[in-house]
Write a protein that holds these residues in place. Sequence first.
Motif, short mmCIF file in Angstrom:
data_model
loop_
_atom_site.label_atom_id
_atom_site.label_comp_id
_atom_site.label_asym_id
_atom_site.label_seq_id
_atom_site.Cartn_x
_atom_site.Cartn_y
_atom_site.Cartn_z
N HIS A 243 -14.93 -103.91 -11.73
CA HIS A 243 -14.75 -104.78 -12.90
C HIS A 243 -15.47 -104.21 -14.11
CE1 HIS A 243 -15.75 -108.38 -15.40
NE2 HIS A 243 -14.48 -108.65 -15.17
N TYR B 167 -16.02 -104.53 -5.96
CA TYR B 167 -15.21 -105.19 -6.99
C TYR B 167 -16.03 -105.48 -8.24
CZ TYR B 167 -11.09 -105.46 -4.12
OH TYR B 167 -9.99 -105.10 -3.39
N LEU C 43 -4.00 -105.35 -10.79
CA LEU C 43 -5.39 -105.39 -11.27
C LEU C 43 -5.50 -106.14 -12.60
CD1 LEU C 43 -6.45 -101.74 -10.43
CD2 LEU C 43 -7.47 -103.80 -9.47
N SER D 187 -1.64 -101.16 -11.18
CA SER D 187 -2.30 -101.49 -12.45
C SER D 187 -1.95 -102.91 -12.90
CB SER D 187 -1.93 -100.48 -13.53
OG SER D 187 -0.55 -100.52 -13.83
#
Length: 294
Positions: free
Chosen positions: A151, A147, A175, A172
């Motif tokens: 990121h 992650y 996220l 999406s």
Amino acid sequence: MSTHTINHLSCVKCELCVLICPAGIVSQTDTGEIFFRQDRVDVCIKCGHCMAMCGHKSISIEGLSYDTNFQALPGLTFDPAAFKNFLLTRRSVRVFQDRPVPRELLEEIVYILSTVPFGVHPDNVQITVIKDKSLIEKAVPLMSAMYKQMHKLFRAPLLGWLILKSMPKEVSNTLTNFIMPHIDKGFYIHPDKIDDIARNAPAMILFHAPKGAEEHTADAHICLTYALLAAHSLGLGATAIGLIDPAINHSKQLRKLFQIPDGNEVVEAMILGYPKYRFKHAIIRPKSKVTYLG
């Protein structure tokens, strides 16, 4: 030799199997004799409805056995008030006692999962039960690293936009609106060895299936729901963690650690253990967007 047969010596021609078969595979002659339509046997998904309906055990289907796959129905069931109260007392639990979950309770959850309905095939969804907490502890830093890297990629202006555009809108949006803002604030990247992914849970259950298996996504969601309720009935706390399955699916190390077969994708992940705290109130979320027709 046919894989579906009727014992005409014990069959009483009640027609219930004919009426209950969702695919119209069981039929009846003009003289009342029950038979399987051989032109439809190949689309039988072995749901077992016909065998479950037959009080004389006159039906045989290859792969199903009255001794192994069926049992007499209990006389008692939840009344509506008791069922509602059971659901009111269930909460998503993310804080656990430092106490292992006995294998027999995990086996009881797996047994309850044997009653789960399915879309096309009862074995499309496979189950991995992790009782060894050290495996979960080894996995969390790997998940956090994934992650953290994700990121970095998503926050790169052009690259992040291109990646998001290539994803289904639901993914999406999740996220963009949930995961990335949390990572911005230091969540999920294992600062100071804080486990805010698996929440220091002593046990975990993964639901996975071959990527092309029919209806496996919906079936995994159903399995998860049954497992959450089963855990609650056994005095355990549990919750689904949507961060775990994508991390496993995108990491060879995690797939090897949890022995996920090649070609399988993890659809749902559930953490569980003994709750450290007990809630004092049920939480009610009235549904405002409900439409009744008729």
